[in-house]
Write a protein that holds these residues in place. Structure first.
Motif, PDB file in Angstrom:
ATOM      1  N   ASN A   1      40.487  37.604  46.553  1.00 45.53           N
ATOM      2  CA  ASN A   1      40.345  37.987  47.961  1.00 45.53           C
ATOM      3  C   ASN A   1      41.710  38.154  48.609  1.00 45.53           C
ATOM      4  O   ASN A   1      41.949  39.092  49.381  1.00 45.53           O
ATOM      5  CB  ASN A   1      39.547  36.933  48.731  1.00 45.53           C
ATOM      6  CG  ASN A   1      38.085  36.903  48.333  1.00 45.53           C
ATOM      7  OD1 ASN A   1      37.610  37.777  47.612  1.00 45.53           O
ATOM      8  ND2 ASN A   1      37.371  35.895  48.783  1.00 45.53           N
ATOM      9  N   THR A   2      42.612  37.231  48.293  1.00 43.84           N
ATOM     10  CA  THR A   2      43.968  37.297  48.842  1.00 43.84           C
ATOM     11  C   THR A   2      44.675  38.555  48.362  1.00 43.84           C
ATOM     12  O   THR A   2      45.284  39.291  49.150  1.00 43.84           O
ATOM     13  CB  THR A   2      44.774  36.055  48.430  1.00 43.84           C
ATOM     14  OG1 THR A   2      44.125  34.886  48.928  1.00 43.84           O
ATOM     15  CG2 THR A   2      46.188  36.119  48.966  1.00 43.84           C
ATOM     16  N   PHE A   3      44.582  38.812  47.060  1.00 40.78           N
ATOM     17  CA  PHE A   3      45.236  39.988  46.471  1.00 40.78           C
ATOM     18  C   PHE A   3      44.735  41.281  47.101  1.00 40.78           C
ATOM     19  O   PHE A   3      45.526  42.125  47.555  1.00 40.78           O
ATOM     20  CB  PHE A   3      44.980  39.995  44.958  1.00 40.78           C
ATOM     21  CG  PHE A   3      45.381  41.274  44.273  1.00 40.78           C
ATOM     22  CD1 PHE A   3      46.714  41.664  44.221  1.00 40.78           C
ATOM     23  CD2 PHE A   3      44.429  42.080  43.669  1.00 40.78           C
ATOM     24  CE1 PHE A   3      47.092  42.853  43.580  1.00 40.78           C
ATOM     25  CE2 PHE A   3      44.790  43.262  43.029  1.00 40.78           C
ATOM     26  CZ  PHE A   3      46.125  43.653  42.985  1.00 40.78           C
ATOM     27  N   MET A   4      43.423  41.454  47.159  1.00 41.68           N
ATOM     28  CA  MET A   4      42.869  42.708  47.671  1.00 41.68           C
ATOM     29  C   MET A   4      43.120  42.874  49.169  1.00 41.68           C
ATOM     30  O   MET A   4      43.436  43.984  49.637  1.00 41.68           O
ATOM     31  CB  MET A   4      41.371  42.782  47.362  1.00 41.68           C
ATOM     32  CG  MET A   4      41.063  42.902  45.875  1.00 41.68           C
ATOM     33  SD  MET A   4      39.291  43.107  45.506  1.00 41.68           S
ATOM     34  CE  MET A   4      38.999  44.782  46.113  1.00 41.68           C
ATOM     35  N   SER A   5      43.010  41.794  49.927  1.00 41.22           N
ATOM     36  CA  SER A   5      43.214  41.906  51.379  1.00 41.22           C
ATOM     37  C   SER A   5      44.669  42.196  51.724  1.00 41.22           C
ATOM     38  O   SER A   5      44.962  42.879  52.723  1.00 41.22           O
ATOM     39  CB  SER A   5      42.741  40.628  52.084  1.00 41.22           C
ATOM     40  OG  SER A   5      43.489  39.508  51.674  1.00 41.22           O
ATOM     41  N   LEU A   6      45.598  41.695  50.905  1.00 44.49           N
ATOM     42  CA  LEU A   6      47.015  41.976  51.139  1.00 44.49           C
ATOM     43  C   LEU A   6      47.350  43.448  50.898  1.00 44.49           C
ATOM     44  O   LEU A   6      48.398  43.941  51.342  1.00 44.49           O
ATOM     45  CB  LEU A   6      47.888  41.095  50.244  1.00 44.49           C
ATOM     46  CG  LEU A   6      48.004  39.618  50.649  1.00 44.49           C
ATOM     47  CD1 LEU A   6      48.793  38.839  49.602  1.00 44.49           C
ATOM     48  CD2 LEU A   6      48.663  39.465  52.020  1.00 44.49           C
ATOM     49  N   TYR A   7      46.470  44.145  50.187  1.00 47.02           N
ATOM     50  CA  TYR A   7      46.688  45.571  49.928  1.00 47.02           C
ATOM     51  C   TYR A   7      45.658  46.444  50.643  1.00 47.02           C
ATOM     52  O   TYR A   7      45.278  47.507  50.168  1.00 47.02           O
ATOM     53  CB  TYR A   7      46.681  45.845  48.422  1.00 47.02           C
ATOM     54  CG  TYR A   7      47.967  45.402  47.754  1.00 47.02           C
ATOM     55  CD1 TYR A   7      49.082  46.229  47.740  1.00 47.02           C
ATOM     56  CD2 TYR A   7      48.064  44.143  47.173  1.00 47.02           C
ATOM     57  CE1 TYR A   7      50.272  45.828  47.146  1.00 47.02           C
ATOM     58  CE2 TYR A   7      49.243  43.723  46.577  1.00 47.02           C
ATOM     59  CZ  TYR A   7      50.351  44.571  46.568  1.00 47.02           C
ATOM     60  OH  TYR A   7      51.528  44.166  45.984  1.00 47.02           O
ATOM     61  N   GLY A   8      45.195  45.971  51.785  1.00 52.39           N
ATOM     62  CA  GLY A   8      44.431  46.812  52.687  1.00 52.39           C
ATOM     63  C   GLY A   8      42.952  46.940  52.423  1.00 52.39           C
ATOM     64  O   GLY A   8      42.274  47.705  53.113  1.00 52.39           O
ATOM     65  N   ARG A   9      42.408  46.228  51.435  1.00 53.40           N
ATOM     66  CA  ARG A   9      40.972  46.308  51.180  1.00 53.40           C
ATOM     67  C   ARG A   9      40.227  45.404  52.152  1.00 53.40           C
ATOM     68  O   ARG A   9      40.751  44.365  52.584  1.00 53.40           O
ATOM     69  CB  ARG A   9      40.651  45.908  49.745  1.00 53.40           C
ATOM     70  CG  ARG A   9      41.283  46.822  48.705  1.00 53.40           C
ATOM     71  CD  ARG A   9      40.806  48.261  48.870  1.00 53.40           C
ATOM     72  NE  ARG A   9      41.411  49.162  47.897  1.00 53.40           N
ATOM     73  CZ  ARG A   9      40.878  49.432  46.713  1.00 53.40           C
ATOM     74  NH1 ARG A   9      39.737  48.842  46.352  1.00 53.40           N
ATOM     75  NH2 ARG A   9      41.482  50.248  45.886  1.00 53.40           N
ATOM     76  N   THR A  10      39.008  45.791  52.497  1.00 49.02           N
ATOM     77  CA  THR A  10      38.219  44.978  53.421  1.00 49.02           C
ATOM     78  C   THR A  10      37.793  43.684  52.742  1.00 49.02           C
ATOM     79  O   THR A  10      37.643  43.620  51.513  1.00 49.02           O
ATOM     80  CB  THR A  10      36.964  45.732  53.871  1.00 49.02           C
ATOM     81  OG1 THR A  10      36.095  45.929  52.746  1.00 49.02           O
ATOM     82  CG2 THR A  10      37.340  47.076  54.482  1.00 49.02           C
ATOM     83  N   MET A  11      37.580  42.655  53.538  1.00 46.24           N
ATOM     84  CA  MET A  11      37.155  41.378  52.980  1.00 46.24           C
ATOM     85  C   MET A  11      35.779  41.496  52.335  1.00 46.24           C
ATOM     86  O   MET A  11      35.489  40.840  51.331  1.00 46.24           O
ATOM     87  CB  MET A  11      37.145  40.304  54.075  1.00 46.24           C
ATOM     88  CG  MET A  11      36.868  38.891  53.543  1.00 46.24           C
ATOM     89  SD  MET A  11      37.982  38.380  52.196  1.00 46.24           S
ATOM     90  CE  MET A  11      39.553  38.293  53.076  1.00 46.24           C
ATOM     91  N   HIS A  12      34.935  42.373  52.884  1.00 46.68           N
ATOM     92  CA  HIS A  12      33.602  42.566  52.316  1.00 46.68           C
ATOM     93  C   HIS A  12      33.704  43.082  50.881  1.00 46.68           C
ATOM     94  O   HIS A  12      33.031  42.581  49.974  1.00 46.68           O
ATOM     95  CB  HIS A  12      32.811  43.559  53.175  1.00 46.68           C
ATOM     96  CG  HIS A  12      31.416  43.803  52.691  1.00 46.68           C
ATOM     97  ND1 HIS A  12      30.451  42.821  52.673  1.00 46.68           N
ATOM     98  CD2 HIS A  12      30.831  44.907  52.182  1.00 46.68           C
ATOM     99  CE1 HIS A  12      29.319  43.323  52.176  1.00 46.68           C
ATOM    100  NE2 HIS A  12      29.529  44.601  51.871  1.00 46.68           N
ATOM    101  N   GLN A  13      34.556  44.081  50.665  1.00 49.32           N
ATOM    102  CA  GLN A  13      34.735  44.614  49.311  1.00 49.32           C
ATOM    103  C   GLN A  13      35.417  43.593  48.406  1.00 49.32           C
ATOM    104  O   GLN A  13      35.084  43.480  47.215  1.00 49.32           O
ATOM    105  CB  GLN A  13      35.563  45.900  49.348  1.00 49.32           C
ATOM    106  CG  GLN A  13      35.656  46.579  47.977  1.00 49.32           C
ATOM    107  CD  GLN A  13      36.542  47.806  47.982  1.00 49.32           C
ATOM    108  OE1 GLN A  13      37.672  47.756  48.466  1.00 49.32           O
ATOM    109  NE2 GLN A  13      36.039  48.919  47.458  1.00 49.32           N
TER     110      GLN A  13
END
Length: 273
Positions: A171-183
């Motif tokens: 979650n941390t990795f994806m959110s730091l690169y602009g992905r939504t928390m849902h995804q």
């Protein structure tokens, strides 16, 4: 075979542990591994499991429990089309490789080493939860390979050593690169599958034949705990989720961060206290 009374006490303690873990997992919206490991560590200690294998058993058993729960969650998210399948396909080697590496490390690591690793990562997670800002970004899209492959392997290693499904880290990795928390949450369920299945077999191998393990254990997996915890956590989790709806997102993040700090301090105290 220990007396029936001891087995009953073990089962009762595990049922209580499962209820607590399920409640907290529902409250904080995570898979439960970060909660199950410290809870298992306490319960296994109460029944006299050897200190040398207690943390290994806690981590391995947690990974075994994550197999069905992460698979069920992944299939549910997949139906809603929320999973980043391209990322998962790119990690079909990287993440399991990391989980296998974690099992190899665990086979040689001491209980103290595993507790230090858990405490250190827990403090990092706590820092992110307590001081998180929506503006924190490293980029607008996920990095290309080989960086992405290395991140997947790293998530597999760290999650395998902690006994977690990788949700918080991914979650941390994806959110730091602009992905939504849902995804990110949906994709993390798939990451949990990639970690837990090889992790389960790895921890069976890593602990095979070790002395000091409780009854009904295969390596560092205790099946009594597995089969008791899964239904209890599934019953308790919705109550935690209901409680979560009475709190704001910021309160939940701060609460989980404080919880992880306390867990980290508990493990540090168990080593140097």
């Amino acid at each position: 075979m220990p007396p029936i009374s001891e087995l009953m006490m073990f089962a009762a303690l595990l049922a209580i542990a499962g209820g607590i873990a399920g409640l907290l997992a529902g409250l904080f919206g995570i898979g439960g591994g970060a909660i199950l490991v410290p809870v298992f560590y306490q319960v296994f200690g109460l029944i006299g499991v050897d200190e040398a294998v207690r943390m290994h058993l806690s981590v391995g058993t947690s990974l075994a429990i994550i197999v069905p729960t992460s698979l069920r969650s992944f299939l549910a998210h997949l139906k809603h089309g929320a999973v980043d399948l391209d990322l998962l396909k790119g990690w079909t080697i990287a993440v399991p490789l990391g989980a296998v590496i974690a099992a190899v490390i665990a086979s040689e690591a001491s209980s103290e080493t595993l507790r230090i690793i858990f405490a250190a990562i827990a403090l990092l997670v706590a820092f992110r939860m307590i001081f998180n800002r929506e503006s924190w970004r490293l980029g607008s899209d996920l990095p290309p390979n080989p960086a992405k492959f290395l991140v997947g392997t790293g998530i597999g290693v760290l999650s395998g050593l902690m006994g977690v499904g990788g949700g918080v880290l991914n979650n941390t990795f994806m959110s730091l690169y602009g992905r939504t928390m849902h995804q990110a949450v949906a994709t993390s369920a798939g990451v949990g599958v990639l970690i837990s299945i090889p992790g389960l077999f790895g921890y069976v191998w890593a602990g095979w034949g070790d002395a000091g393990l409780p009854p009904f254990s295969s390596g560092f997996i205790n099946w009594v705990a597995v089969f008791l915890i899964i239904p209890v956590t599934m019953i308790a989790a919705p109550y935690g989720a209901q409680l979560a709806h009475t709190m704001s997102k910021r309160q939940l993040e701060t609460g989980f961060g404080i919880f992880m700090v306390l867990i980290a301090l508990r493990f540090v105290y168990s080593i140097w206290g």
